[in-house]
Design a protein around this motif. Structure first.
Motif, mmCIF file in Angstrom:
data_model
loop_
_atom_site.group_PDB
_atom_site.id
_atom_site.type_symbol
_atom_site.label_atom_id
_atom_site.label_comp_id
_atom_site.label_asym_id
_atom_site.label_seq_id
_atom_site.Cartn_x
_atom_site.Cartn_y
_atom_site.Cartn_z
ATOM 1 N N ASN A 272 73.224 78.637 22.765
ATOM 2 C CA ASN A 272 72.064 78.503 22.698
ATOM 3 C C ASN A 272 71.698 76.837 22.179
ATOM 4 N N GLU A 273 72.793 75.984 22.164
ATOM 5 C CA GLU A 273 73.136 74.424 21.636
ATOM 6 C C GLU A 273 73.161 73.656 22.560
ATOM 7 N N MET A 274 72.193 72.459 22.417
ATOM 8 C CA MET A 274 72.315 71.260 23.502
ATOM 9 C C MET A 274 72.442 70.067 22.397
ATOM 10 N N LEU A 275 73.462 69.155 22.795
ATOM 11 C CA LEU A 275 73.515 68.001 22.098
ATOM 12 C C LEU A 275 72.859 66.857 22.800
ATOM 13 N N VAL A 276 72.149 66.077 22.143
ATOM 14 C CA VAL A 276 71.579 64.753 22.745
ATOM 15 C C VAL A 276 72.162 63.714 21.950
ATOM 16 N N ARG A 277 72.677 62.750 22.873
ATOM 17 C CA ARG A 277 73.365 61.515 22.244
ATOM 18 C C ARG A 277 72.339 60.411 22.560
ATOM 19 N N VAL A 278 71.684 59.584 21.679
ATOM 20 C CA VAL A 278 70.951 58.485 22.201
ATOM 21 C C VAL A 278 71.381 57.306 21.453
ATOM 22 N N GLY A 279 71.702 56.241 22.500
ATOM 23 C CA GLY A 279 72.095 54.997 22.128
ATOM 24 C C GLY A 279 70.600 53.959 22.077
ATOM 25 N N THR A 280 70.598 52.998 21.469
ATOM 26 C CA THR A 280 69.425 52.176 21.484
ATOM 27 C C THR A 280 70.093 50.786 21.508
ATOM 28 N N SER A 281 69.240 49.778 22.042
ATOM 29 C CA SER A 281 69.761 48.310 21.942
ATOM 30 C C SER A 281 68.570 47.492 22.063
ATOM 31 N N PHE A 282 68.607 46.445 21.303
ATOM 32 C CA PHE A 282 67.554 45.145 21.643
ATOM 33 C C PHE A 282 67.857 44.441 22.871
ATOM 34 N N MET A 283 69.208 44.556 23.324
ATOM 35 C CA MET A 283 69.511 43.671 24.351
ATOM 36 C C MET A 283 69.458 44.201 25.909
ATOM 37 N N SER A 284 69.924 45.283 26.163
ATOM 38 C CA SER A 284 69.630 45.939 27.443
ATOM 39 C C SER A 284 69.915 47.498 27.535
ATOM 40 N N ILE A 285 69.641 47.997 28.511
ATOM 41 C CA ILE A 285 69.753 49.461 28.723
ATOM 42 C C ILE A 285 71.389 49.528 28.906
ATOM 43 N N ASP A 286 72.050 48.850 29.429
ATOM 44 C CA ASP A 286 73.800 48.743 29.683
ATOM 45 C C ASP A 286 74.274 48.635 28.167
ATOM 46 N N LYS A 287 73.592 47.853 27.428
ATOM 47 C CA LYS A 287 74.163 47.969 25.892
ATOM 48 C C LYS A 287 73.735 49.149 25.062
ATOM 49 N N ALA A 288 72.798 49.675 25.366
ATOM 50 C CA ALA A 288 72.408 50.992 24.817
ATOM 51 C C ALA A 288 73.291 52.081 25.078
ATOM 52 N N CYS A 289 73.638 52.229 26.343
ATOM 53 C CA CYS A 289 74.643 53.022 26.717
ATOM 54 C C CYS A 289 75.968 52.968 26.149
ATOM 55 N N SER A 290 76.441 51.495 26.434
ATOM 56 C CA SER A 290 77.846 51.466 25.824
ATOM 57 C C SER A 290 77.883 51.592 24.209
ATOM 58 N N ASN A 291 76.739 51.114 23.577
ATOM 59 C CA ASN A 291 76.854 51.332 21.974
ATOM 60 C C ASN A 291 77.135 52.869 21.777
ATOM 61 N N ALA A 292 76.454 53.799 22.680
ATOM 62 C CA ALA A 292 76.597 55.313 22.432
ATOM 63 C C ALA A 292 78.099 55.810 22.724
ATOM 64 N N GLU A 293 78.479 55.186 23.906
ATOM 65 C CA GLU A 293 79.845 55.661 24.484
ATOM 66 C C GLU A 293 80.645 55.263 23.654
ATOM 67 N N ARG A 294 80.544 54.014 23.060
ATOM 68 C CA ARG A 294 81.803 53.324 22.132
ATOM 69 C C ARG A 294 81.686 54.282 20.782
ATOM 70 N N GLU A 295 80.560 54.481 20.341
ATOM 71 C CA GLU A 295 80.474 55.007 18.946
ATOM 72 C C GLU A 295 80.709 56.520 18.988
#
Ligand SMILES: *[C@@H]1O[C@H](CO)[C@@H](O)[C@H](O)[C@H]1NC(C)=O
Ligand SMILES: *[C@@H]1O[C@H](CO)[C@@H](O)[C@H](O)[C@H]1NC(C)=O
Length: 787
Positions: A272-295
């Motif tokens: 019954n568990e879901m994990l949600v990972r949210v990256g944010t960025s002031f630069m771009s969507i790509d950066k928001a995604c790479s921030n999350a993927e990297r960290e």
């Protein structure tokens, strides 16, 4: 939670754990919920020290920091916040919300809008500690969250059945809403990858206490159940959110240019568990995604928590206290105060779209009018490296925007409250010898503040410099060129005087002799708004104190503002940033009369000598005129030192702590202002109180038997030890002091103590002594040749 004052003093001396506390223990004392009611506005969620991502619930009630512990409902969980601010609700962008299922298992029956989906929360479900927050809502969904620097990780645990009375299967729907706390979004897009369920998007928002707009981007990924469907939701013609399932194999191309949000639905997840990972960025969507993927490549919830705890432990590891004999709460308030001081400013290095630079970029200086007094001085002691990076940020803002900020949040210019108090922050770093700072550029920035009025002085610099230079004060009828609020003429005058004094400190060391002469001259201008025959009274009753700061017209004639106007005793809330905001910002002229940190000797003479000054200072504290929940009240706690009465400073500090700063939910007397209250508390308890902008710490006994601080640049350890320590705080008068074995009679000490380390042994007694009382023992003043 609240303890009655009497009870409080009784339990103070019940012995808590006695050993010397180390960093691992320190985390156990931190209560992020302190100050989450009654105007504290503290952000209680998960963050790293100075972290950009701050994950927490957003409730109803006072939402400046997202969550109010007195609230009823939670509307979502957002990833960006500020802490303790007095302005509007800050950020809270792209909140997410989870449903265990939709009524009748039909997506269009799910509630998308904030006010429809909001749910009560279970009062005792909240768990908050550094790097972690948990809460359960009345829909039986428990939400836990933790963070890295640029991403948040949420763990939702769902009930077996979404609705107790309906036979609908568990099928979580997790939505992201393109709003912020203050509903300021414009533009904005939402994209969906129907294969993976990845949701991405953007929006443009208003800062909470400033001008302009900022863009923010997010990127959300899921782990847990298998994807059932995903889509966006848009407003139909009646304004009702309507889900649109996206089935194309290519991501939504943003055709629905201003959607309300996006969602993903899942089959029942394991456990019954879901994990949600949210990256944010002031630069771009790509950066928001790479921030999350990297960290957070692995969605590892427990590892992320322990990394966050390690980051906090590392920061706190530099302090050790011996709390023997004290109630546990004394450590709770101390460590929680330090913790709150390190929530902001936020490290956005690499996330600044405004200019390219190799310099660091910190944001959320919210606001420097608050933070220059105690936040930055505390960081200078505990984390000089971060303080250096912040100073470099301020100078880089100057390089690229032409002005040092006075307040700054979300990449925007915040509102100026008084003088240009970044000048004090820079001078403080300069006199304390922080390394790796470009002082040539720094000095240039200071001179600009002192010499050039900006076109719009509500957001930078100082207005009215023509009058300042020509008349030596800001007149109450000043008509300077440019735009800006023509209020606060007296408080701006005394702040400008201190700002110029701080610049003079650099002028002297950098060899700009003419500037030194000019700015020390201007540092004396506070006297131009001191009216020596001004009586003061409360409710028509004469206080007996004659002489007070007063507004003055351009032609030199005195104007008038009741000396207690804007104190808690008269119209307390009339001196904010509005066009009729009065001549003294957020406080009375009676109080501002004490604001001459550059020349207390001269002020004391002006007010009739040490005894008259001491009596007046007592009156300020005891009459109800002073509101300790605002930052200008801090220094007056310690100004007895300048009258040769250091014991009274110590007693005064104990009169406020813990009675006004304590471990209850309402344990902060005012807005925390990104740690303003927390840093005051921590500094007061460590015993050495800084006069911001000067190389001066006023010596009072720590609230602990012993405090040790390791300097992050030099590695040296400074130890302050109380001899005859009395956990009931009856013996707080210093009898004598030894520094490294030698007698130390000055009632102050310089930053070299922290930089070079050493031992300060303080012998305590119940009665005032001769220690620190002689003329030559007093802290420096301009008129007595101290600078
Ligand atoms: C949860 O709380 C909300 C807001 O108070 C309320 O409207 C809703 O009916 C509650 N739901 C349940 C299941 O109690
Ligand atoms: C704790 O601090 C708050 C805020 O200053 C104050 O209102 C309250 O009375 C204090 N509580 C105790 C027990 O001293």
């Amino acid at each position: 939670m609240a303890i009655f004052p009497l009870l409080y003093s009784l339990i103070l001396h019940i012995t808590a754990a006695a050993e010397f506390s180390g960093p691992k223990r320190a985390l156990d004392f931190i209560d992020p919920l302190i100050g989450t009611i009654n105007g504290g506005h503290v952000f209680p969620g998960a963050t790293l020290p100075f972290g950009m991502i701050k994950a927490g619930p957003d409730s109803d009630g006072e939402t400046q920091g997202g969550f109010d512990s007195n609230s009823n409902v939670v509307r979502g969980f957002a990833h960006m916040h500020d802490s303790g601010t007095g302005g509007g609700s800050s950020m809270g962008n792209f909140p997410i919300f989870a449903h265990a299922g939709c009524p009748d298992d039909a997506v269009e029956n799910c509630k998308f809008r904030k006010l429809e989906r909001q749910s009560s929360w279970i009062k005792d479900s909240v768990k908050a500690r550094p790097g972690y927050f948990a809460i359960t809502l009345n829909n039986s969904i428990s939400t836990e969250m933790t963070v890295t620097s640029r991403s948040a990780l949420y763990k939702f645990t769902f009930p077996d059945k979404p609705f107790p009375n309906q036979n609908v299967p568990l099928s979580p729907l997790i939505l992201v809403d393109l709003t912020d706390l203050s509903d300021t979004r414009r533009d904005g897009k939402a994209f969906v990858d129907p294969k993976t369920g990845r949701l991405t998007g953007s929006g443009s928002f208003n800062p909470s206490f400033g001008r302009g707009r900022y863009n923010l981007y997010f990127c959300m990924d899921f782990q847990g159940g298998d994807l059932r469907q995903a889509g966006i939701y848009v407003s139909n013609e009646q304004g009702v959110p309507t889900p649109l399932i996206i089935t194309e194999s290519k991501p939504d191309d943003g055709e629905h240019s201003v959607p309300l949000g996006a969602f993903a639905r899942f089959h029942a997840p394991e456990n019954n568990e879901m994990l949600v990972r949210v990256g944010t960025s002031f630069m771009s969507i790509d950066k928001a995604c790479s921030n999350a993927e990297r960290e957070q490549p692995d969605f590892d919830f427990d590892d992320t928590i322990s990394a966050a705890e390690d980051a906090w432990s590392d920061k706190l590891d530099v302090v050790k206290v011996d709390s023997k004999g004290l109630h546990r709460d004394m450590e709770v308030i101390f460590w929680s105060g330090i913790y709150r001081t390190m929530i902001s400013p936020q490290d956005y290095t690499g996330e600044n779209p405004l200019w390219e630079s190799d310099e660091p970029y910190y944001d959320s200086f919210y606001c420097i009018w608050d933070s220059f007094r105690s936040i930055h001085p505390l960081l200078t002691i505990l984390d000089p490296r971060s303080q250096t990076l912040m100073i470099r940020t301020l100078i880089d803002v100057y390089r690229h925007e032409g002005w040092l900020p006075d307040c700054r949040m979300s990449l925007c210019k915040g509102f100026t409250q008084g003088g240009s108090n970044a000048d004090v922050v820079l001078a403080d770093a300069f006199v304390k010898g922080l390394p790796d700072i470009d002082w040539e550029a720094g000095y240039e920035a200071l001179i600009k503040d002192a010499e050039v009025s900006p076109r719009d002085w509500d957001i930078e610099g100082r207005g009215g410099l023509e009058s300042w230079k020509g008349l030596g004060y800001i007149p109450s009828d000043d008509k300077p060129p440019g735009i800006g609020l023509r209020t606060r003429s007296v408080s701006r005058t005394v702040e400008y005087a201190y700002n110029d004094f701080c610049i003079a400190l650099l002028s002297k060391s950098l060899g700009h002799e003419d500037d030194y002469v000019k700015y020390t001259e201007r540092a004396r201008f506070w006297k131009n708004v001191y009216r020596e025959d001004q009586p003061t009274s409360i409710n028509g009753e004469d206080t007996g104190y004659v002489g007070c700061l007063q507004p003055r017209l351009t032609n030199g004639v005195w104007d008038y503002q009741d000396p207690i106007h804007c104190s808690p005793l008269l119209n307390q809330h009339s001196c904010y940033l509005n066009s009729d905001g009065g001549e003294s910002y957020e406080g009375s002229l009676f109080m501002y009369t004490f604001y001459v940190p550059q020349d207390m000797a001269s002020l004391i003479t002006t007010l009739g000598g040490a005894d008259a000054f001491t009596s007046r200072l007592d009156f300020l504290h005891e009459s109800g005129l002073l509101y300790i929940g605002n930052e200008q009240a801090f220094l007056p706690v310690y100004q007895y030192h300048y009258a040769g009465r250091p014991a009274l400073s110590a007693k005064r500090a104990h009169s406020y702590i813990p009675s006004h700063f304590n471990a209850s939910l309402n344990g902060i007397p005012g807005n925390d202002d990104s740690g303003g209250m927390g840093s005051f508390l921590a500094l007061a308890m460590m015993g050495l109180y800084p006069v911001a902008g000067q190389d001066v710490y006023l010596i009072t006994p720590p609230f602990f038997k012993e405090v040790k601080i390791r300097n992050g640049v030099t590695g040296k350890v400074a130890t302050v030890r109380n001899v005859n320590f009395d956990p009931e705080y009856e013996a707080v008068c210093i009898q004598s002091v030894k520094r490294d074995g030698e007698e130390w009679r000055r009632n102050w000490i310089g930053h070299d103590f922290f930089a070079e380390g050493g031992l300060l042994e303080i012998v305590l007694g119940k009665e005032e002594s001769e220690w620190g009382t002689r003329e030559e023992d007093l802290p420096p003043s301009l008129s007595t040749g101290g600078f």
